[in-house]
Design a protein around this motif. Structure first.
Motif, PDB file in Angstrom:
ATOM      1  N   GLU A  12       0.818  -1.211   0.000  1.00 20.03           N
ATOM      2  CA  GLU A  12       0.000   0.000   0.000  1.00 20.03           C
ATOM      3  C   GLU A  12       0.856   1.268   0.000  1.00 20.03           C
ATOM      4  N   TRP A  64       0.117   4.271  -3.478  1.00 25.73           N
ATOM      5  CA  TRP A  64      -0.408   5.627  -3.460  1.00 25.73           C
ATOM      6  C   TRP A  64       0.530   6.654  -4.080  1.00 25.73           C
ATOM      7  N   ARG A  89       0.244   6.366  -7.890  1.00 26.78           N
ATOM      8  CA  ARG A  89      -1.010   6.901  -8.412  1.00 26.78           C
ATOM      9  C   ARG A  89      -0.992   8.433  -8.460  1.00 26.78           C
TER      10      ARG A  89
END
Length: 259
Positions: free
Chosen positions: A13, A17, A20
């Motif tokens: 995770e 992020w 992105r």
């Protein structure tokens, strides 16, 4: 559906992020600018360049091509073709005159040639040139006989003895000089091979064998394990770091996963 045993591990995770966010900041503005430029270029081509090209073509055809074709047709009809007919008529008349002149000149030259051959060249050949040629042939035949006889004498009295002397000198040099030198060189070569070259070759072969054994032991116990450790570390980095990062980048950019 994929097999649970072969399913790829999830992307962390903390790495998903940031990728992105970077894709949103970089890819979307570039894509928007590209679409805008494409629409602008298409509109300019359809509504400006195409009508402008058609109008330019019509103007060129109306103002240049059609008047030029009409002018060329008129020049050919009223200037070139009449001048060509006049020149062809004049050329035909001139050719008739030139043909008559050339015929007369050829006939005159033929008469002059027959007169020269009959009254000058033929008597000159028969009474002057032919006797001179016969006399030269007799002289050359006599000279040839004398020269051949002199060459035969030189061959028998000079060249044959010289050749025999050279042959005897070669035979003497071969039997008395070259053959002993050859035997001596062969003995020296055989002795050098047995006493020097062969022992040196055996020593070099033994040294090479010992060096090969030492290099093989060094590879097995030192360099081989080091290269194997480096290869294992590279495979671990590719499987645990590079592949997850590549999958995360593809997922963020919306690209299909690699096979």
């Amino acid at each position: 559906m994929t097999d649970p045993e072969h399913r790829e591990p999830d992307t962390p995770e903390w790495l998903l992020w940031p990728i992105r966010v970077l894709a949103l900041i970089i890819v979307l503005p570039v894509r928007f600018v590209w679409e805008l430029l494409d629409r602008c270029v298409t509109a300019v081509y359809r509504h400006v360049l195409v009508p402008l090209g058609r109008a330019t073509g019509w103007l060129l055809r109306t103002l240049l091509v059609v008047p030029a074709l009409w002018l060329a047709r008129q020049v050919l009809r009223w200037l070139i073709f009449p001048v060509w007919r006049v020149l062809r008529w004049i050329g035909g008349k001139l050719w008739w005159v030139v043909r008559g002149i050339l015929g007369g000149v050829i006939a005159l030259l033929a008469l002059v040639g027959v007169g020269l051959w009959s009254y000058l060249l033929h008597p000159l050949y028969r009474w002057v040139l032919r006797p001179i040629g016969v006399a030269l042939a007799v002289v050359l035949r006599a000279v040839r006989v004398r020269v051949v006889a002199a060459i035969r004498v030189v061959y028998r009295r000079v060249l044959v003895p010289i050749g025999q002397g050279i042959a005897w000198a070669w035979w003497f040099s071969y039997r008395r000089i070259l053959t002993p030198i050859g035997h001596g060189l062969r003995w020296v070569g055989r002795l050098t091979y047995r006493r020097v070259l062969r022992p040196a070759g055996l020593a070099i072969a033994g040294s090479a064998r010992v060096t090969g054994i030492a290099l093989r032991w060094t590879w097995r116990h030192t360099l081989g394990p080091v290269f194997e450790a480096v290869g294992a570390a590279g495979r671990w980095v590719r499987a645990e770091v590079l592949r997850p990062a590549g999958r995360t980048v593809r997922a963020a950019l919306g690209l299909p996963p690699s096979s």
